[in-house]
Design a protein around this motif. Structure first.
Motif, PDB file in Angstrom:
ATOM      1  N   VAL A  11     -54.634 -27.376 -71.275  1.00 15.95           N
ATOM      2  CA  VAL A  11     -55.924 -27.783 -70.720  1.00 15.95           C
ATOM      3  C   VAL A  11     -56.036 -29.304 -70.701  1.00 15.95           C
ATOM      4  O   VAL A  11     -56.428 -29.910 -69.699  1.00 15.95           O
ATOM      5  N   ARG A  12     -55.687 -29.933 -71.800  1.00 15.97           N
ATOM      6  CA  ARG A  12     -55.803 -31.387 -71.882  1.00 15.97           C
ATOM      7  C   ARG A  12     -54.924 -32.080 -70.846  1.00 15.97           C
ATOM      8  O   ARG A  12     -55.352 -33.025 -70.172  1.00 15.97           O
ATOM      9  N   ASN A  13     -53.706 -31.596 -70.659  1.00 14.60           N
ATOM     10  CA  ASN A  13     -52.810 -32.220 -69.690  1.00 14.60           C
ATOM     11  C   ASN A  13     -53.303 -32.021 -68.264  1.00 14.60           C
ATOM     12  O   ASN A  13     -53.255 -32.942 -67.438  1.00 14.60           O
ATOM     13  N   GLN A  14     -53.771 -30.809 -67.947  1.00 13.16           N
ATOM     14  CA  GLN A  14     -54.265 -30.530 -66.601  1.00 13.16           C
ATOM     15  C   GLN A  14     -55.443 -31.436 -66.246  1.00 13.16           C
ATOM     16  O   GLN A  14     -55.511 -32.008 -65.150  1.00 13.16           O
ATOM     17  N   LEU A  15     -56.386 -31.588 -67.172  1.00 13.41           N
ATOM     18  CA  LEU A  15     -57.579 -32.390 -66.890  1.00 13.41           C
ATOM     19  C   LEU A  15     -57.270 -33.882 -66.854  1.00 13.41           C
ATOM     20  O   LEU A  15     -57.839 -34.618 -66.039  1.00 13.41           O
ATOM     21  N   GLU A  62     -60.285 -22.947 -60.105  1.00 11.03           N
ATOM     22  CA  GLU A  62     -58.931 -22.383 -60.063  1.00 11.03           C
ATOM     23  C   GLU A  62     -58.287 -22.420 -61.446  1.00 11.03           C
ATOM     24  O   GLU A  62     -57.640 -21.460 -61.866  1.00 11.03           O
ATOM     25  N   LEU A  63     -58.467 -23.530 -62.153  1.00 12.16           N
ATOM     26  CA  LEU A  63     -57.915 -23.654 -63.500  1.00 12.16           C
ATOM     27  C   LEU A  63     -58.474 -22.569 -64.406  1.00 12.16           C
ATOM     28  O   LEU A  63     -57.725 -21.935 -65.166  1.00 12.16           O
ATOM     29  N   TYR A  64     -59.783 -22.350 -64.320  1.00 14.48           N
ATOM     30  CA  TYR A  64     -60.377 -21.316 -65.164  1.00 14.48           C
ATOM     31  C   TYR A  64     -59.872 -19.925 -64.770  1.00 14.48           C
ATOM     32  O   TYR A  64     -59.540 -19.100 -65.631  1.00 14.48           O
ATOM     33  N   SER A  65     -59.815 -19.644 -63.471  1.00 16.95           N
ATOM     34  CA  SER A  65     -59.458 -18.299 -63.013  1.00 16.95           C
ATOM     35  C   SER A  65     -58.034 -17.909 -63.403  1.00 16.95           C
ATOM     36  O   SER A  65     -57.712 -16.724 -63.493  1.00 16.95           O
ATOM     37  N   ILE A  66     -57.154 -18.901 -63.633  1.00 13.49           N
ATOM     38  CA  ILE A  66     -55.773 -18.608 -64.041  1.00 13.49           C
ATOM     39  C   ILE A  66     -55.736 -18.029 -65.454  1.00 13.49           C
ATOM     40  O   ILE A  66     -55.038 -17.055 -65.727  1.00 13.49           O
ATOM     41  N   LYS A  67     -56.512 -18.618 -66.349  1.00 11.90           N
ATOM     42  CA  LYS A  67     -56.477 -18.225 -67.762  1.00 11.90           C
ATOM     43  C   LYS A  67     -57.638 -17.307 -68.172  1.00 11.90           C
ATOM     44  O   LYS A  67     -57.506 -16.519 -69.098  1.00 11.90           O
ATOM     45  N   ARG A  68     -58.773 -17.480 -67.522  1.00  5.13           N
ATOM     46  CA  ARG A  68     -59.975 -16.687 -67.813  1.00  5.13           C
ATOM     47  C   ARG A  68     -60.286 -16.671 -69.323  1.00  5.13           C
ATOM     48  O   ARG A  68     -60.371 -15.638 -69.965  1.00  5.13           O
ATOM     49  N   TYR A 191     -71.412 -21.160 -50.849  1.00  2.86           N
ATOM     50  CA  TYR A 191     -70.026 -21.452 -51.235  1.00  2.86           C
ATOM     51  C   TYR A 191     -69.921 -21.515 -52.754  1.00  2.86           C
ATOM     52  O   TYR A 191     -68.974 -20.977 -53.347  1.00  2.86           O
ATOM     53  N   PHE A 192     -70.889 -22.162 -53.369  1.00  2.00           N
ATOM     54  CA  PHE A 192     -70.888 -22.317 -54.822  1.00  2.00           C
ATOM     55  C   PHE A 192     -70.972 -20.952 -55.503  1.00  2.00           C
ATOM     56  O   PHE A 192     -70.236 -20.672 -56.455  1.00  2.00           O
ATOM     57  N   LEU A 193     -71.872 -20.097 -55.039  1.00  2.00           N
ATOM     58  CA  LEU A 193     -72.007 -18.768 -55.631  1.00  2.00           C
ATOM     59  C   LEU A 193     -70.732 -17.945 -55.432  1.00  2.00           C
ATOM     60  O   LEU A 193     -70.327 -17.189 -56.320  1.00  2.00           O
ATOM     61  N   LYS A 194     -70.102 -18.103 -54.269  1.00  2.37           N
ATOM     62  CA  LYS A 194     -68.854 -17.386 -54.012  1.00  2.37           C
ATOM     63  C   LYS A 194     -67.759 -17.883 -54.942  1.00  2.37           C
ATOM     64  O   LYS A 194     -66.937 -17.094 -55.436  1.00  2.37           O
ATOM     65  N   MET A 195     -67.742 -19.188 -55.191  1.00  2.00           N
ATOM     66  CA  MET A 195     -66.749 -19.765 -56.091  1.00  2.00           C
ATOM     67  C   MET A 195     -66.884 -19.190 -57.496  1.00  2.00           C
ATOM     68  O   MET A 195     -65.887 -18.859 -58.143  1.00  2.00           O
ATOM     69  N   ILE A 196     -68.124 -19.052 -57.973  1.00  2.00           N
ATOM     70  CA  ILE A 196     -68.362 -18.485 -59.296  1.00  2.00           C
ATOM     71  C   ILE A 196     -67.885 -17.036 -59.341  1.00  2.00           C
ATOM     72  O   ILE A 196     -67.290 -16.584 -60.324  1.00  2.00           O
ATOM     73  N   GLU A 197     -68.134 -16.308 -58.259  1.00  2.00           N
ATOM     74  CA  GLU A 197     -67.664 -14.924 -58.191  1.00  2.00           C
ATOM     75  C   GLU A 197     -66.142 -14.863 -58.304  1.00  2.00           C
ATOM     76  O   GLU A 197     -65.591 -14.038 -59.037  1.00  2.00           O
ATOM     77  N   MET A 198     -65.454 -15.774 -57.593  1.00  2.00           N
ATOM     78  CA  MET A 198     -63.994 -15.765 -57.593  1.00  2.00           C
ATOM     79  C   MET A 198     -63.422 -16.191 -58.949  1.00  2.00           C
ATOM     80  O   MET A 198     -62.292 -15.841 -59.282  1.00  2.00           O
ATOM     81  N   MET A 199     -64.192 -16.942 -59.736  1.00  2.00           N
ATOM     82  CA  MET A 199     -63.729 -17.326 -61.072  1.00  2.00           C
ATOM     83  C   MET A 199     -63.589 -16.114 -61.976  1.00  2.00           C
ATOM     84  O   MET A 199     -62.802 -16.114 -62.916  1.00  2.00           O
ATOM     85  N   ASN A 200     -64.400 -15.087 -61.728  1.00  2.00           N
ATOM     86  CA  ASN A 200     -64.330 -13.858 -62.518  1.00  2.00           C
ATOM     87  C   ASN A 200     -64.488 -14.166 -64.003  1.00  2.00           C
ATOM     88  O   ASN A 200     -63.600 -13.913 -64.816  1.00  2.00           O
ATOM     89  N   LEU A 201     -65.646 -14.737 -64.336  1.00  2.02           N
ATOM     90  CA  LEU A 201     -65.900 -15.169 -65.705  1.00  2.02           C
ATOM     91  C   LEU A 201     -65.655 -14.045 -66.719  1.00  2.02           C
ATOM     92  O   LEU A 201     -66.131 -12.921 -66.546  1.00  2.02           O
ATOM     93  N   ASN A 202     -64.937 -14.381 -67.755  1.00  3.31           N
ATOM     94  CA  ASN A 202     -64.600 -13.425 -68.800  1.00  3.31           C
ATOM     95  C   ASN A 202     -65.689 -13.447 -69.877  1.00  3.31           C
ATOM     96  O   ASN A 202     -65.577 -14.156 -70.875  1.00  3.31           O
ATOM     97  N   THR A 203     -66.739 -12.683 -69.642  1.00  4.14           N
ATOM     98  CA  THR A 203     -67.860 -12.658 -70.572  1.00  4.14           C
ATOM     99  C   THR A 203     -68.576 -11.320 -70.512  1.00  4.14           C
ATOM    100  O   THR A 203     -68.614 -10.683 -69.459  1.00  4.14           O
ATOM    101  N   THR A 204     -69.113 -10.911 -71.636  1.00  4.35           N
ATOM    102  CA  THR A 204     -69.935  -9.701 -71.677  1.00  4.35           C
ATOM    103  C   THR A 204     -71.422 -10.059 -71.663  1.00  4.35           C
ATOM    104  O   THR A 204     -72.274  -9.179 -71.737  1.00  4.35           O
ATOM    105  N   ASP A 205     -71.727 -11.338 -71.587  1.00  6.51           N
ATOM    106  CA  ASP A 205     -73.113 -11.806 -71.657  1.00  6.51           C
ATOM    107  C   ASP A 205     -73.761 -11.972 -70.288  1.00  6.51           C
ATOM    108  O   ASP A 205     -74.930 -12.346 -70.203  1.00  6.51           O
ATOM    109  N   LEU A 206     -73.018 -11.713 -69.234  1.00  6.27           N
ATOM    110  CA  LEU A 206     -73.566 -11.772 -67.883  1.00  6.27           C
ATOM    111  C   LEU A 206     -73.319 -10.458 -67.180  1.00  6.27           C
ATOM    112  O   LEU A 206     -72.289  -9.809 -67.391  1.00  6.27           O
ATOM    113  N   GLN A 207     -74.246 -10.069 -66.347  1.00  5.39           N
ATOM    114  CA  GLN A 207     -74.064  -8.908 -65.499  1.00  5.39           C
ATOM    115  C   GLN A 207     -73.810  -9.383 -64.079  1.00  5.39           C
ATOM    116  O   GLN A 207     -74.440 -10.331 -63.609  1.00  5.39           O
TER     117      GLN A 207
END
Length: 244
Positions: A11-15, A62-68, A191-207
């Motif tokens: 993460v540190r190197n990518q950023l 994209e970075l988040y969606s790779i590792k989730r 576009y922003f909302l679609k981007m969040i959808e594509m991230m596929n957040l790994n959480t049980t705190d959102l529906q």
């Protein structure tokens, strides 16, 4: 957000590479990403080329969606304690003012994390944004006193890449909440909302729900009402006026 030890340097190197690349594009040295300024093209981002702000958001998404990486969310508002029949808090713990909503959320988050991993003996490092303490100051000695493994907690500067990625996810969630009640959403908003959808957040705190692009605040209020009912909470009188 929760990172494994062997993911930290990735993460540190990518950023750091992204920060150097964007700095070369805009011709200004950057020390960190301020997502509110980036999205709204303010401050150092005011004169940047059209679309660069969305490209930066796309990189982080994209970075988040790779590792989730797992995400835990904790908020507190005027209804939280009432809804769970808990009296409001007072006093301090680890220097945190327990009457403050922000610190209440942080303390509850720490408690939730330990409840999810009650028998864990792995080493744990907790990094907290410098807003509540100076970078390098210790955090959580009392809160994590029962952690069975080695524990280290400290406040860090907002330039810490791990905090940058965490701030990005927090910004996305907060902005999506705002867009839920916004009328006349723009193409950029969608576009922003679609981007969040594509991230596929790994959480049980959102529906996650499928809604038409023309959804409005009433649609969100109904989903919120049904969620409270499913959790055994009585629908609040102001459920049709604000989100929990």
């Amino acid at each position: 957000m929760r990172f494994k030890d062997d993911e930290v340097e990735y993460v540190r190197n990518q950023l750091k590479e992204c920060l150097a690349h964007v700095s070369s594009i805009i011709g200004k040295p950057l020390t960190e990403f301020h997502f509110t300024e980036i999205f709204n093209r303010r401050g150092q981002w005011a004169q940047t080329e059209d679309g660069l702000n969305l490209k930066i958001f796309g990189f982080f998404a994209e970075l988040y969606s790779i590792k989730r990486w797992p995400v835990m969310l904790q908020t507190v508002d005027d209804r939280t304690f009432v809804g769970h029949n808990v009296s409001n808090w007072a006093g301090k713990i680890d220097g945190l003012d327990l009457t403050d909503r922000y610190t209440q959320s942080l303390v509850l988050l720490c408690m939730r994390f330990q409840r999810e991993f009650p028998e864990c003996e792995e080493p744990l490092t907790v990094l907290v944004d410098q807003g509540l303490g100076k970078p390098g100051a210790p955090f959580g000695k009392t809160l994590f006193r029962k952690w069975k493994g080695q524990f280290r907690g400290e406040y860090v500067a907002s330039t810490e890449p791990l905090m940058q990625l965490t701030d990005f996810v927090a910004y996305c969630i907060n902005r999506s909440t705002i867009l839920q009640i916004k009328s006349n959403r723009s193409k950029t908003d969608l576009y922003f909302l679609k981007m969040i959808e594509m991230m596929n957040l790994n959480t049980t705190d959102l529906q996650f729900h499928k809604l038409p692009a023309s959804f409005d605040a009433q649609d969100i209020d109904e989903l919120h009402r049904l969620d409270r009912v499913a959790k055994g909470l009585e629908p609040a009188k102001d459920d049709d006026e604000e989100l929990d």
